[in-house]
Design a protein around this motif. Structure first.
Motif, PDB file in Angstrom:
ATOM      1  N   LYS A  15       4.333   5.549   0.663  1.00 29.75           N
ATOM      2  CA  LYS A  15       3.802   4.399  -0.091  1.00 29.75           C
ATOM      3  C   LYS A  15       4.187   3.075   0.555  1.00 29.75           C
ATOM      4  CE  LYS A  15       5.863   5.792  -3.883  1.00 29.75           C
ATOM      5  NZ  LYS A  15       6.413   7.097  -3.414  1.00 29.75           N
ATOM      6  N   GLU A  16       5.454   2.915   0.890  1.00 33.95           N
ATOM      7  CA  GLU A  16       5.921   1.666   1.510  1.00 33.95           C
ATOM      8  C   GLU A  16       5.290   1.463   2.881  1.00 33.95           C
ATOM      9  OE1 GLU A  16       8.792  -1.704   1.342  1.00 33.95           O
ATOM     10  OE2 GLU A  16       8.341  -0.169  -0.152  1.00 33.95           O
ATOM     11  N   ASP A  92       3.864  -0.783  -5.892  1.00 32.73           N
ATOM     12  CA  ASP A  92       4.360   0.491  -5.375  1.00 32.73           C
ATOM     13  C   ASP A  92       5.075   1.270  -6.474  1.00 32.73           C
ATOM     14  OD1 ASP A  92       5.540   2.589  -4.043  1.00 32.73           O
ATOM     15  OD2 ASP A  92       6.926   1.364  -2.879  1.00 32.73           O
ATOM     16  N   GLY A  93       4.648   2.518  -6.688  1.00 32.19           N
ATOM     17  CA  GLY A  93       5.366   3.376  -7.609  1.00 32.19           C
ATOM     18  C   GLY A  93       4.622   3.694  -8.891  1.00 32.19           C
ATOM     19  N   VAL A  94       3.292   3.505  -8.906  1.00 33.33           N
ATOM     20  CA  VAL A  94       2.502   3.905 -10.073  1.00 33.33           C
ATOM     21  C   VAL A  94       2.720   5.394 -10.327  1.00 33.33           C
ATOM     22  CG1 VAL A  94       0.138   4.270 -10.884  1.00 33.33           C
ATOM     23  CG2 VAL A  94       0.758   2.124  -9.756  1.00 33.33           C
ATOM     24  N   ARG A  95       2.949   5.760 -11.599  1.00 33.99           N
ATOM     25  CA  ARG A  95       3.244   7.158 -11.912  1.00 33.99           C
ATOM     26  C   ARG A  95       2.496   7.703 -13.128  1.00 33.99           C
ATOM     27  NH1 ARG A  95       8.011   5.826  -9.404  1.00 33.99           N
ATOM     28  NH2 ARG A  95       8.953   7.499  -8.151  1.00 33.99           N
ATOM     29  N   LEU A 113      -6.721   1.507  -6.324  1.00 34.35           N
ATOM     30  CA  LEU A 113      -5.650   2.504  -6.366  1.00 34.35           C
ATOM     31  C   LEU A 113      -5.772   3.412  -5.150  1.00 34.35           C
ATOM     32  CD1 LEU A 113      -3.308   3.851  -7.957  1.00 34.35           C
ATOM     33  CD2 LEU A 113      -5.033   5.371  -8.963  1.00 34.35           C
ATOM     34  N   ILE A 114      -4.692   3.495  -4.378  1.00 34.45           N
ATOM     35  CA  ILE A 114      -4.604   4.410  -3.241  1.00 34.45           C
ATOM     36  C   ILE A 114      -3.706   5.572  -3.636  1.00 34.45           C
ATOM     37  CG2 ILE A 114      -3.708   4.742  -0.905  1.00 34.45           C
ATOM     38  CD1 ILE A 114      -4.396   1.898  -0.268  1.00 34.45           C
ATOM     39  N   TYR A 115      -4.170   6.786  -3.389  1.00 35.93           N
ATOM     40  CA  TYR A 115      -3.332   7.976  -3.578  1.00 35.93           C
ATOM     41  C   TYR A 115      -2.958   8.484  -2.193  1.00 35.93           C
ATOM     42  CZ  TYR A 115      -1.639  12.497  -5.237  1.00 35.93           C
ATOM     43  OH  TYR A 115      -0.850  13.576  -5.529  1.00 35.93           O
ATOM     44  N   ILE A 116      -1.666   8.575  -1.914  1.00 33.93           N
ATOM     45  CA  ILE A 116      -1.189   9.059  -0.620  1.00 33.93           C
ATOM     46  C   ILE A 116      -0.430  10.361  -0.812  1.00 33.93           C
ATOM     47  CG2 ILE A 116       0.881   7.584  -0.721  1.00 33.93           C
ATOM     48  CD1 ILE A 116       0.621   7.409   2.407  1.00 33.93           C
TER      49      ILE A 116
END
Length: 201
Positions: A15-16, A92-95, A113-116
């Motif tokens: 994410k970072e 950073d850190g959506v859960r 929204l990006i999903y990695i």
């Protein structure tokens, strides 16, 4: 016009790295900043004189949400993101689904929204090597698996369905494209196109 980009992914998925890559690519064009959902947790752990370990963050997150509502951290990040003067603001850190609602509240048209994703073995190796938090370097495979099953991590996969863009950060995949290439594709197709459309409106 401000663009909001939330990044969701499991521990050490990258994410970072998404934020740092965008910052490096576009620092001459845009001011880019980041807000971590873990920031309020770390600030409170400092006040409590407790180490900023992953288990402590997970426990505190669960306690705060149970006591003050599922959107407590999202509301804090929402206020910080709104007051940020950067042109591109990363979250950073959506859960949780409540965090997605917060993102849409920031902007219906300029929030993405990006999903990695990355294989769990790769994520564990990155965690031990980077040792970002106390205890990471000594963490065992069993400890890591237990953490990944914790309540604070359990809803992450379900958020993939809401993503505007998915990134694969597992370089052993034979179909793998470089992380930089994937991020550039996202920026071209989503962010830059949106900015140009807004500028011409």
């Amino acid at each position: 016009m401000k663009i909001f980009i939330a990044v969701v992914g499991k521990t050490c998925a990258g994410k970072e790295t998404v934020y740092k890559t965008v910052q490096a690519m576009f620092h001459t064009r845009f001011k880019v900043s980041i807000h971590h959902f873990s920031d309020p947790l770390n600030e409170n752990l400092d006040l409590l004189c407790l180490p900023k370990t992953r288990p402590n963050q997970q426990k505190l997150s669960t306690v705060l949400r149970e006591a003050f509502g599922e959107d407590i951290l999202g509301n804090i990040i929402y206020q910080r993101a709104l007051s940020d003067t950067s042109e591109i603001v990363f979250l950073d850190g959506v859960r949780r689904p409540k965090d997605i609602a917060m993102l849409k509240k920031l902007s219906e048209t300029s929030a993405f929204l990006i999903y990695i994703d990355a294989h769990i073995e790769k994520r564990f190796a990155r965690l031990v090597k980077r040792s970002d938090r106390p205890g990471d370097a000594e963490k065992t495979w069993e400890d890591f698996q237990k953490e990944q099953a914790a309540e604070a991590e359990s809803l992450i996969e379900s958020l993939c369905q809401y993503a505007d863009f998915e990134i694969d950060n597992s370089p052993d995949d034979p179909e793998f494209k470089s992380l930089k290439a994937q991020i550039m594709k996202f920026m071209r197709e989503k962010v830059l196109m949106e900015k140009e459309a807004r500028s011409g409106a």
